[in-house]
Design an enzyme around this catalytic site. Structure first.
Site, PDB file in Angstrom:
ATOM      1  N   ARG A  26     -52.385 -40.909  50.754  1.00 15.52           N
ATOM      2  CA  ARG A  26     -51.227 -40.841  49.848  1.00 15.52           C
ATOM      3  C   ARG A  26     -51.086 -42.212  49.190  1.00 15.52           C
ATOM      4  O   ARG A  26     -50.366 -43.073  49.656  1.00 15.52           O
ATOM      5  CB  ARG A  26     -49.958 -40.470  50.620  1.00 15.52           C
ATOM      6  CG  ARG A  26     -48.709 -40.381  49.738  1.00 15.52           C
ATOM      7  CD  ARG A  26     -47.472 -40.072  50.583  1.00 15.52           C
ATOM      8  NE  ARG A  26     -46.266 -40.045  49.772  1.00 15.52           N
ATOM      9  CZ  ARG A  26     -45.537 -41.126  49.473  1.00 15.52           C
ATOM     10  NH1 ARG A  26     -45.907 -42.325  49.924  1.00 15.52           N
ATOM     11  NH2 ARG A  26     -44.460 -41.026  48.722  1.00 15.52           N
TER      12      ARG A  26
ATOM     13  N   SER B 228     -44.578 -29.546  51.384  1.00 16.89           N
ATOM     14  CA  SER B 228     -43.380 -30.131  51.981  1.00 16.89           C
ATOM     15  C   SER B 228     -42.229 -29.132  51.928  1.00 16.89           C
ATOM     16  O   SER B 228     -42.104 -28.362  50.970  1.00 16.89           O
ATOM     17  CB  SER B 228     -42.977 -31.406  51.240  1.00 16.89           C
ATOM     18  OG  SER B 228     -44.010 -32.366  51.287  1.00 16.89           O
TER      19      SER B 228
ATOM     20  N   LYS C 263     -41.102 -43.810  52.270  1.00 14.63           N
ATOM     21  CA  LYS C 263     -41.315 -42.739  51.303  1.00 14.63           C
ATOM     22  C   LYS C 263     -40.040 -42.582  50.480  1.00 14.63           C
ATOM     23  O   LYS C 263     -39.062 -41.988  50.936  1.00 14.63           O
ATOM     24  CB  LYS C 263     -41.664 -41.448  52.052  1.00 14.63           C
ATOM     25  CG  LYS C 263     -42.355 -40.379  51.237  1.00 14.63           C
ATOM     26  CD  LYS C 263     -42.879 -39.286  52.160  1.00 14.63           C
ATOM     27  CE  LYS C 263     -43.596 -38.194  51.377  1.00 14.63           C
ATOM     28  NZ  LYS C 263     -42.667 -37.334  50.621  1.00 14.63           N
TER      29      LYS C 263
END
Length: 220
Positions: free
Chosen positions: A47, A118, A147
């Protein structure tokens, strides 16, 4: 073909990482990942958000991390970037609620690749399950600085409600603010594994952190 039970097993310790978590250094990112894999990470998600890497540099980083994963029999997942996942022939791709629609992701990656999504509510989780997601990342479990788009924490109780709604078959990994101190609560609430960023990337010993998380997941 995809094996959800294998995925469930591999998701026990799920390390999410990019250069932004490792001092914006490709070399340090690879070093931390190598250490974490030695400690027992079963799934690695690339990511790379907000870094200075070009698309080609991100591809080269992906190749390096994918090679490390193969050495340790670890699943290699790409976050959000479907094109990069296809180019790397990754084991899977993970998308958020605001990314490409699930059916479009499946069309792009084919039937071999795992697709995760998600979910922060029961409704999102049910849509993911019914839409054919192979797993869901549930959170944010706790407040997190790693995040920025994690959303408001739902805590173990929120995860417990999602598990009850989707049933026992769909693999779930909890994410967001998970540490060695609270990981057990996430597993007890119904998660198959814990996804972490800073708990490993900022640990004095990434391998020891991964090993400790693996012990917690196995003993709950």
């Amino acid at each position: 073909m995809r094996d959800r039970e294998l995925l469930r097993q591999k998701m026990g310790v799920y390390f999410v990482v990019g250069t932004q978590d490792c001092g914006y250094s490709v070399e340090r990112t690879c070093d931390i990942v190598a250490e974490a894999l030695r400690g027992g990470v079963g799934t690695l998600q690339l990511r790379d958000k907000g870094s200075q890497l070009s698309q080609e540099e991100r591809y080269q980083l992906g190749l390096e991390l994918q090679s490390l994963c193969k050495q340790h029999d670890t699943l290699f997942i790409v976050n959000d970037d479907v094109e990069l996942a296809v180019r790397l022939q990754a084991d899977g791709v993970h998308v958020g609620q605001d990314d490409m629609a699930l059916e479009n992701v499946r069309s792009a990656v084919g039937e071999r690749m795992y697709v995760g999504i998600s979910a922060g509510t029961v409704e999102e989780a049910l849509r993911a399950r019914d839409g054919g997601a192979d797993c869901i990342g549930v959170g944010a479990m706790y407040a997190t600085a790693s995040k920025a788009d994690a959303g408001e924490p739902i805590g173990p109780e929120g995860l417990r409600q999602i598990r009850q709604a989707v049933g026992p078959q769909l693999p779930i990994v909890g994410i967001g603010g998970i540490t060695l101190e609270n990981a057990c609560q996430v597993i007890q609430a119904g998660a198959d594994g814990v996804a972490v960023i800073s708990a490993i990337s900022r640990a004095e010993s990434p391998s020891e952190a991964a090993l400790s998380l693996a012990r917690i997941v196995r003993t709950i």
